[in-house]
Scaffold this motif. Structure first.
Motif, mmCIF file in Angstrom:
data_model
loop_
_atom_site.group_PDB
_atom_site.id
_atom_site.type_symbol
_atom_site.label_atom_id
_atom_site.label_comp_id
_atom_site.label_asym_id
_atom_site.label_seq_id
_atom_site.Cartn_x
_atom_site.Cartn_y
_atom_site.Cartn_z
ATOM 1 N N UNK A 1 0.145 6.723 6.853
ATOM 2 C CA UNK A 1 -0.747 6.319 5.759
ATOM 3 C C UNK A 1 -1.937 7.269 5.628
ATOM 4 N N UNK A 2 -2.328 7.895 6.701
ATOM 5 C CA UNK A 2 -3.485 8.775 6.780
ATOM 6 C C UNK A 2 -3.516 9.796 5.642
ATOM 7 N N UNK A 3 -4.706 10.024 5.035
ATOM 8 C CA UNK A 3 -4.847 11.078 4.032
ATOM 9 C C UNK A 3 -5.629 10.653 2.810
ATOM 10 N N UNK A 4 -5.573 11.499 1.784
ATOM 11 C CA UNK A 4 -6.294 11.268 0.523
ATOM 12 C C UNK A 4 -5.340 10.697 -0.516
ATOM 13 N N UNK A 5 -5.847 9.739 -1.292
ATOM 14 C CA UNK A 5 -5.040 9.067 -2.306
ATOM 15 C C UNK A 5 -5.780 8.993 -3.631
ATOM 16 N N UNK B 1 7.722 6.240 -1.379
ATOM 17 C CA UNK B 1 7.157 7.362 -0.639
ATOM 18 C C UNK B 1 5.699 7.592 -1.028
ATOM 19 N N UNK B 2 4.783 7.459 -0.059
ATOM 20 C CA UNK B 2 3.346 7.701 -0.229
ATOM 21 C C UNK B 2 2.759 6.916 -1.394
ATOM 22 N N UNK B 3 3.208 5.694 -1.581
ATOM 23 C CA UNK B 3 2.708 4.828 -2.657
ATOM 24 C C UNK B 3 2.563 3.414 -2.107
ATOM 25 N N UNK B 4 1.385 2.804 -2.350
ATOM 26 C CA UNK B 4 1.095 1.465 -1.848
ATOM 27 C C UNK B 4 0.502 0.641 -2.984
ATOM 28 N N UNK B 5 1.003 -0.575 -3.138
ATOM 29 C CA UNK B 5 0.547 -1.452 -4.210
ATOM 30 C C UNK B 5 0.123 -2.793 -3.634
ATOM 31 N N UNK B 6 -0.862 -3.422 -4.276
ATOM 32 C CA UNK B 6 -1.311 -4.729 -3.838
ATOM 33 C C UNK B 6 -2.409 -5.265 -4.730
ATOM 34 N N UNK B 7 -3.205 -6.169 -4.171
ATOM 35 C CA UNK B 7 -4.295 -6.806 -4.913
ATOM 36 C C UNK B 7 -5.538 -6.872 -4.032
ATOM 37 N N UNK B 8 -6.689 -6.834 -4.693
ATOM 38 C CA UNK B 8 -7.940 -7.043 -3.969
ATOM 39 C C UNK B 8 -8.106 -8.530 -3.723
ATOM 40 N N UNK B 9 -9.071 -8.892 -2.889
ATOM 41 C CA UNK B 9 -9.314 -10.313 -2.636
ATOM 42 C C UNK B 9 -9.789 -11.016 -3.901
ATOM 43 N N UNK B 10 -10.305 -10.268 -4.871
ATOM 44 C CA UNK B 10 -10.722 -10.833 -6.153
ATOM 45 C C UNK B 10 -9.598 -10.915 -7.166
ATOM 46 N N UNK C 1 -2.362 2.809 -4.592
ATOM 47 C CA UNK C 1 -2.715 4.078 -3.952
ATOM 48 C C UNK C 1 -1.478 4.955 -4.026
ATOM 49 N N UNK C 2 -1.641 6.214 -4.422
ATOM 50 C CA UNK C 2 -0.520 7.138 -4.490
ATOM 51 C C UNK C 2 -1.009 8.560 -4.300
ATOM 52 N N UNK C 3 -0.101 9.464 -3.946
ATOM 53 C CA UNK C 3 -0.433 10.881 -3.873
ATOM 54 C C UNK C 3 0.654 11.697 -4.512
#
Length: 191
Positions: free
Chosen positions: A106-110, A174-183, A189-191
């Protein structure tokens, strides 16, 4: 009488030294040309355009159940009774080859897309309250509070400086993460 002579001798010596210290006459035209002034004007600043939207999720490694059902071909009259038999057109189903979620993966810039706009987040392995150091840049809403992150239970957790969860994200390829904030704000997040 000695004092006025001494005074005169010292005065003449100082005048001679002062005259010898300058090699150019102050009245000669051998002086360097004057420097040209630096142009002065007004500095303009503009807002940068937002980053482009994220690419759509790729289905390179995962075949959905709907796609498998569509790939099945029905051949009537080959089964017993009146029921048609189904033969698979393509018996090879893609396996999930997603590497296990780890801090190093997961480490890095997105680049980040949220309901409020686009921004950037950098995830590092420096220990920080709530996990590891994160820095958000230009993020709107609750995402601007992200200052820590960690991986837990197959999810990427984004946290604020107090260690409280800001968002939970799952891998979406690959290098992509999806979700929701607590709000309840969507975040990718993707690169």
């Amino acid at each position: 009488m000695k004092h006025p002579v001494r005074f005169a001798a010292v005065s003449l010596a100082l005048l001679a030294a002062a005259g010898c210290s300058r090699s150019m006459s102050p009245y000669s035209d051998n002086s360097p040309p004057p420097l040209t002034p630096v142009p002065s004007g007004q500095v303009a600043s503009n807002q940068l355009p937002p980053p482009p939207p994220p690419p759509p999720p790729s289905n390179d490694t995962v075949t959905s159940p709907d796609q498998v059902a569509t790939d099945l071909e029905t051949t009537p009259g080959t089964a017993t009774g009146d029921q048609p038999a189904t033969e698979p057109k393509n018996t090879q189903v893609a396996s999930v080859s997603q590497p296990a979620l780890s801090r190093n993966s997961v480490l890095g810039a997105y680049k980040v897309t949220t309901d409020g706009g686009n921004c950037q987040i950098i995830l590092s392995l420096t220990k920080w309250s709530g996990g590891y150091r994160a820095a958000s840049r230009g993020c709107p809403g609750k995402v601007a509070d992200v200052s820590a992150w960690d991986v837990s239970g197959g999810q990427v957790l984004l946290k604020d400086s107090g260690g409280s969860n800001v968002a939970n994200l799952s891998s979406a390829g690959k290098a992509r993460y999806e979700g929701r904030t607590t709000g309840g704000q969507a975040i990718t997040l993707y690169r």
